[in-house]
Design an enzyme around this catalytic site. Structure first.
Site, mmCIF file in Angstrom:
data_model
loop_
_atom_site.group_PDB
_atom_site.id
_atom_site.type_symbol
_atom_site.label_atom_id
_atom_site.label_comp_id
_atom_site.label_asym_id
_atom_site.label_seq_id
_atom_site.Cartn_x
_atom_site.Cartn_y
_atom_site.Cartn_z
ATOM 1 N N LYS A 51 0.852 -1.182 0.000
ATOM 2 C CA LYS A 51 0.000 0.000 0.000
ATOM 3 C C LYS A 51 0.888 1.233 0.000
ATOM 4 O O LYS A 51 1.800 1.354 0.833
ATOM 5 C CB LYS A 51 -0.894 -0.009 1.241
ATOM 6 C CG LYS A 51 -1.943 -1.120 1.221
ATOM 7 C CD LYS A 51 -3.000 -0.879 0.160
ATOM 8 C CE LYS A 51 -4.178 -1.827 0.277
ATOM 9 N NZ LYS A 51 -5.197 -1.589 -0.769
ATOM 10 N N ASP A 70 -0.350 -0.522 -4.644
ATOM 11 C CA ASP A 70 -1.710 0.006 -4.686
ATOM 12 C C ASP A 70 -1.701 1.384 -4.047
ATOM 13 O O ASP A 70 -1.461 1.524 -2.849
ATOM 14 C CB ASP A 70 -2.661 -0.916 -3.922
ATOM 15 C CG ASP A 70 -4.119 -0.493 -4.080
ATOM 16 O OD1 ASP A 70 -4.371 0.560 -4.689
ATOM 17 O OD2 ASP A 70 -4.991 -1.233 -3.583
ATOM 18 N N GLU A 127 -1.742 -0.084 -8.897
ATOM 19 C CA GLU A 127 -3.191 -0.029 -8.842
ATOM 20 C C GLU A 127 -3.662 1.380 -8.494
ATOM 21 O O GLU A 127 -3.095 2.017 -7.603
ATOM 22 C CB GLU A 127 -3.616 -0.996 -7.721
ATOM 23 C CG GLU A 127 -4.904 -1.712 -7.936
ATOM 24 C CD GLU A 127 -5.121 -2.720 -6.809
ATOM 25 O OE1 GLU A 127 -6.128 -2.595 -6.123
ATOM 26 O OE2 GLU A 127 -4.272 -3.611 -6.609
ATOM 27 N N ASP A 165 -8.874 0.047 -10.128
ATOM 28 C CA ASP A 165 -9.642 -0.610 -9.067
ATOM 29 C C ASP A 165 -10.871 0.236 -8.729
ATOM 30 O O ASP A 165 -11.972 -0.063 -9.197
ATOM 31 C CB ASP A 165 -8.753 -0.850 -7.833
ATOM 32 C CG ASP A 165 -9.498 -1.579 -6.720
ATOM 33 O OD1 ASP A 165 -10.626 -2.050 -6.953
ATOM 34 O OD2 ASP A 165 -8.962 -1.679 -5.594
ATOM 35 N N LYS A 173 -13.686 -6.997 -8.175
ATOM 36 C CA LYS A 173 -14.090 -7.393 -6.822
ATOM 37 C C LYS A 173 -15.593 -7.615 -6.836
ATOM 38 O O LYS A 173 -16.339 -6.803 -7.386
ATOM 39 C CB LYS A 173 -13.761 -6.296 -5.800
ATOM 40 C CG LYS A 173 -12.267 -6.103 -5.574
ATOM 41 C CD LYS A 173 -12.004 -4.963 -4.612
ATOM 42 C CE LYS A 173 -10.514 -4.697 -4.482
ATOM 43 N NZ LYS A 173 -10.232 -3.393 -3.868
HETATM 44 MG MG LIG Z 1 -7.002 -1.532 -4.606
#
Ligand SMILES: [Mg+2]
Length: 365
Positions: A162, A190, A218, A243, A267
């Site tokens: 992250k 991400d 991402e 995303d 997702k």
């Molecule tokens: Mg993500």
């Protein structure tokens, strides 16, 4: 096999360590767990974690959408009319993708149970095992290095870091982790919408020039900024993944049409379940774009559903299905099992889930 009852409960699962991203910090996973019950005594399982900063869905809004709006529309329907049920779930209200996903997953589970078909076979049955990465939470570079080393020792060969809070610090973090991990571990990033488009290009180019060998990045920019996403994709060599910009099949159609990204993160909670997620995978496949199967901080119900689609579908090349491994406890009986960094698909019908320990009806009103 007719739907006679829909019940909603909440399951709370402690995390091994707090989960920190550019958007939020979470100490305890809370998952809304839905039972769809049929006249012949079968139970289909579905779930929806509240992710207000991502989908806008809270547990109360999900429970109300299921119990008051969508649920009554599918009561009495026969599981053999699967597509009609799925259409009704999608069209009974706008948004509310988490509530739709929970019901869509349970209906797929029941269809698999009825025909004694494991869901990954229903979706194509390409693989019986899939590899997942592990997400390293945002933190001080030293802490992130320690977490990365622990993940590698546990057998992970793909790490997701992250980033997206402070570009200069992000580069230090990634450099430290690349040094500690060595050249053979795949590192994907991400940014969770954390950068402006030009800042993203500058930061990613610096990582490329430093030879950090990043597999993909991402959502570098704000979800609504699809032009900014395309600007980043067009100006760096590193593959860029959408995303938060890619919720519905319609969103993804637009991204693919303008070539805004190189990869799509699917997702179930964004798409509204396995039905729309399959449509996204098919569109991406037709466009020559690979997908990653992602997840929320959710229980093994949603992870098993996502893994079943991913294992069946050739367009889904990579997986970020690590949520269950971030948790200190697993109340879900059945479903996928784990072998280091691999998820093993269940051979039992549907999701292969027989019970959820501690499930209790939740009165959300
Ligand atoms: Mg993500």
């Amino acid at each position: 096999m007719k739907i006679t009852d829909i019940r909603v409960g909440i399951v709370r699962i402690p995390l091994k360590t707090p989960f920190v991203t550019a958007l939020r910090r979470v100490d305890m996973a809370e998952d809304l767990v839905v039972k769809v019950i049929t006249d012949d005594g079968h139970t289909g399982w579905g779930n929806a974690p509240a992710t207000v900063v991502i989908t806008g869905d809270s547990h109360a809004s999900v429970a109300s959408a299921i119990k008051d709006t969508i649920g009554p529309q599918i009561l009495g329907m026969d599981i053999d009319d699967r597509e009609a049920i799925l259409q009704r779930i999608q069209h009974s209200m706008v948004h509310n993708t988490s509530a739709k996903a929970a019901l869509d997953i349970a209906v797929h589970d029941l269809f698999g149970q009825k025909y004694r078909l494991p869901l990954y076979r229903f979706f194509g049955g390409l693989r019986q095992r899939i590899t997942s990465d592990l997400t390293i939470s945002l933190g001080e570079p030293e802490q992130m290095v320690q977490d990365a080393q622990k993940a590698i020792q546990a057998g992970y060969t793909n790490l997701k870091l992250k980033v997206g809070v402070d570009a200069a610090l992000d580069i230090r973090r990634v450099r430290a982790i690349r040094q500690a991990a060595g050249p053979h571990i795949a590192i994907r990033l991400d940014a969770n919408q954390g950068w402006k488009p030009k800042e993203a290009v500058r930061t990613i180019r610096r990582m490329e020039d430093a030879g950090l060998n990043i597999e993909s990045i991402e959502q570098p920019v704000a979800a609504s900024d699809t032009e900014g996403l395309k600007f980043v994709t067009d100006h760096v060599d590193t593959p860029i993944m959408a995303d938060e910009s890619a919720f519905s099949p319609g969103d993804v159609f637009h991204l693919l049409a303008i070539r805004a990204c190189d990869l799509i993160n699917i997702k179930l909670m964004k798409a509204g379940g396995l039905g729309p997620a399959s449509q996204i995978a098919s569109m991406a496949q037709a466009s020559g774009i690979d997908c990653m199967m992602g997840c929320m901080l959710e229980s093994k119900i949603g992870i098993t559903a996502a893994a079943s689609l991913s294992a069946g579908n050739p367009a889904i090349a990579i997986n970020d299905l690590d949520a269950a491994d971030l948790m200190a406890d697993d109340p879900i009986i059945g479903g996928i099992s784990y072998d280091r960094n691999e998820l093993i698909l269940p051979q039992a019908p549907g999701l292969g889930i027989t019970d959820v320990a501690g499930w209790q009806e939740w009165d959300y009103r």
